[in-house]
Scaffold this motif. Structure first.
Motif, PDB file in Angstrom:
ATOM      1  N   HIS A  13       0.758  -1.274  -0.317  1.00  0.00           N
ATOM      2  CA  HIS A  13       0.304  -0.339   0.188  1.00  0.00           C
ATOM      3  C   HIS A  13       1.029   1.144  -0.147  1.00  0.00           C
ATOM      4  O   HIS A  13       1.341   1.231   1.087  1.00  0.00           O
ATOM      5  CB  HIS A  13      -0.945   0.081   0.974  1.00  0.00           C
ATOM      6  CG  HIS A  13      -2.362   1.165   0.938  1.00  0.00           C
ATOM      7  ND1 HIS A  13      -2.154   1.832   2.589  1.00  0.00           N
ATOM      8  CD2 HIS A  13      -2.867   1.209   0.766  1.00  0.00           C
ATOM      9  CE1 HIS A  13      -2.696   3.055   2.329  1.00  0.00           C
ATOM     10  NE2 HIS A  13      -3.918   2.796   0.620  1.00  0.00           N
ATOM     11  N   GLN A  18       2.349   0.458   3.872  1.00  0.00           N
ATOM     12  CA  GLN A  18       1.893  -0.627   4.480  1.00  0.00           C
ATOM     13  C   GLN A  18       1.984  -1.781   3.965  1.00  0.00           C
ATOM     14  O   GLN A  18       1.717  -2.004   2.397  1.00  0.00           O
ATOM     15  CB  GLN A  18       1.112  -1.163   4.571  1.00  0.00           C
ATOM     16  CG  GLN A  18       1.518   0.158   6.617  1.00  0.00           C
ATOM     17  CD  GLN A  18       1.140  -0.416   7.784  1.00  0.00           C
ATOM     18  OE1 GLN A  18       0.595  -1.446   8.412  1.00  0.00           O
ATOM     19  NE2 GLN A  18       2.665   0.589   8.389  1.00  0.00           N
ATOM     20  N   ARG A  20      -0.247  -5.122   2.314  1.00  0.00           N
ATOM     21  CA  ARG A  20      -1.661  -5.918   2.334  1.00  0.00           C
ATOM     22  C   ARG A  20      -1.792  -6.661   1.742  1.00  0.00           C
ATOM     23  O   ARG A  20      -0.654  -6.903   1.059  1.00  0.00           O
ATOM     24  CB  ARG A  20      -3.058  -4.413   1.735  1.00  0.00           C
ATOM     25  CG  ARG A  20      -2.934  -3.908   0.525  1.00  0.00           C
ATOM     26  CD  ARG A  20      -3.226  -3.202   0.414  1.00  0.00           C
ATOM     27  NE  ARG A  20      -3.380  -2.274  -0.581  1.00  0.00           N
ATOM     28  CZ  ARG A  20      -4.079  -3.341  -2.198  1.00  0.00           C
ATOM     29  NH1 ARG A  20      -4.727  -3.874  -1.765  1.00  0.00           N
ATOM     30  NH2 ARG A  20      -3.596  -2.812  -2.937  1.00  0.00           N
ATOM     31  N   ARG A  22      -5.064  -9.254   0.151  1.00  0.00           N
ATOM     32  CA  ARG A  22      -6.828  -8.300   0.103  1.00  0.00           C
ATOM     33  C   ARG A  22      -8.040 -10.327  -0.334  1.00  0.00           C
ATOM     34  O   ARG A  22      -7.153 -10.498  -0.603  1.00  0.00           O
ATOM     35  CB  ARG A  22      -7.571  -7.914  -1.516  1.00  0.00           C
ATOM     36  CG  ARG A  22      -8.868  -7.763  -1.649  1.00  0.00           C
ATOM     37  CD  ARG A  22      -9.269  -6.940  -2.596  1.00  0.00           C
ATOM     38  NE  ARG A  22      -8.910  -5.738  -2.195  1.00  0.00           N
ATOM     39  CZ  ARG A  22      -9.692  -4.650  -2.782  1.00  0.00           C
ATOM     40  NH1 ARG A  22      -9.281  -4.104  -4.000  1.00  0.00           N
ATOM     41  NH2 ARG A  22      -9.752  -2.905  -2.302  1.00  0.00           N
ATOM     42  N   ASP A  27      -8.675  -5.173   3.265  1.00  0.00           N
ATOM     43  CA  ASP A  27      -7.726  -5.433   3.370  1.00  0.00           C
ATOM     44  C   ASP A  27      -7.346  -5.522   4.031  1.00  0.00           C
ATOM     45  O   ASP A  27      -7.812  -5.192   5.162  1.00  0.00           O
ATOM     46  CB  ASP A  27      -7.801  -4.267   1.921  1.00  0.00           C
ATOM     47  CG  ASP A  27      -7.623  -4.528   0.994  1.00  0.00           C
ATOM     48  OD1 ASP A  27      -7.251  -2.788   0.136  1.00  0.00           O
ATOM     49  OD2 ASP A  27      -7.424  -4.919  -0.173  1.00  0.00           O
ATOM     50  N   THR A  28      -6.178  -6.300   4.707  1.00  0.00           N
ATOM     51  CA  THR A  28      -6.083  -6.525   5.555  1.00  0.00           C
ATOM     52  C   THR A  28      -4.292  -5.526   5.821  1.00  0.00           C
ATOM     53  O   THR A  28      -3.503  -6.320   5.188  1.00  0.00           O
ATOM     54  CB  THR A  28      -5.788  -8.326   6.128  1.00  0.00           C
ATOM     55  OG1 THR A  28      -7.311  -8.541   6.099  1.00  0.00           O
ATOM     56  CG2 THR A  28      -5.618  -7.892   8.128  1.00  0.00           C
ATOM     57  N   TYR A  29      -4.348  -4.972   6.542  1.00  0.00           N
ATOM     58  CA  TYR A  29      -2.645  -4.322   6.427  1.00  0.00           C
ATOM     59  C   TYR A  29      -1.920  -5.465   7.811  1.00  0.00           C
ATOM     60  O   TYR A  29      -2.501  -5.538   8.416  1.00  0.00           O
ATOM     61  CB  TYR A  29      -2.675  -2.626   6.662  1.00  0.00           C
ATOM     62  CG  TYR A  29      -3.308  -1.660   6.520  1.00  0.00           C
ATOM     63  CD1 TYR A  29      -4.824  -2.129   6.045  1.00  0.00           C
ATOM     64  CD2 TYR A  29      -2.599  -1.548   4.518  1.00  0.00           C
ATOM     65  CE1 TYR A  29      -5.812  -1.579   4.636  1.00  0.00           C
ATOM     66  CE2 TYR A  29      -3.417  -0.897   4.273  1.00  0.00           C
ATOM     67  CZ  TYR A  29      -4.726  -0.915   4.143  1.00  0.00           C
ATOM     68  OH  TYR A  29      -5.157  -0.319   2.495  1.00  0.00           O
ATOM     69  N   ARG A  65      -1.544  -3.745  13.361  1.00  0.00           N
ATOM     70  CA  ARG A  65      -2.129  -3.976  12.578  1.00  0.00           C
ATOM     71  C   ARG A  65      -1.522  -2.662  11.984  1.00  0.00           C
ATOM     72  O   ARG A  65      -1.806  -1.274  11.289  1.00  0.00           O
ATOM     73  CB  ARG A  65      -3.720  -3.991  12.661  1.00  0.00           C
ATOM     74  CG  ARG A  65      -3.808  -5.050  12.279  1.00  0.00           C
ATOM     75  CD  ARG A  65      -6.246  -5.159  12.499  1.00  0.00           C
ATOM     76  NE  ARG A  65      -6.222  -6.306  12.600  1.00  0.00           N
ATOM     77  CZ  ARG A  65      -7.256  -6.346  12.521  1.00  0.00           C
ATOM     78  NH1 ARG A  65      -8.510  -5.089  12.733  1.00  0.00           N
ATOM     79  NH2 ARG A  65      -8.619  -7.522  12.704  1.00  0.00           N
TER      80      ARG A  65
END
Length: 67
Positions: A13, A18, A20, A22, A27-29, A65
């Motif tokens: 990202h 960060q 990430r 999907r 989306d998860t960081y 996170r």
């Protein structure tokens, strides 16, 4: 559901630096891109998803996170 799942990509990202991933449209960081910690979190989430577990149940803390 398809017979096989394709492994989601480990992505950068750019605005935040960060990592990430999907999964299922969310989306998860994972922390700073390229770090061993972010790669480990990525593998945990993808492994859980590929084994049909809910990836939201993989334990992440607020610090994990990057918040």
């Amino acid at each position: 559901m398809s017979l096989s799942k394709r492994k989601p990509a480990y992505l950068l990202h750019r605005p935040t630096g960060q990592a990430r991933v999907r999964i299922a449209g969310k989306d998860t960081y994972l922390g700073k891109f390229g770090t061993p910690e972010s790669r480990e979190k990525y593998e945990e989430l993808v492994t859980a998803w590929l084994s049909d577990q809910d990836p939201r149940h993989v334990a992440l803390t607020v610090d994990d996170r990057g918040l």
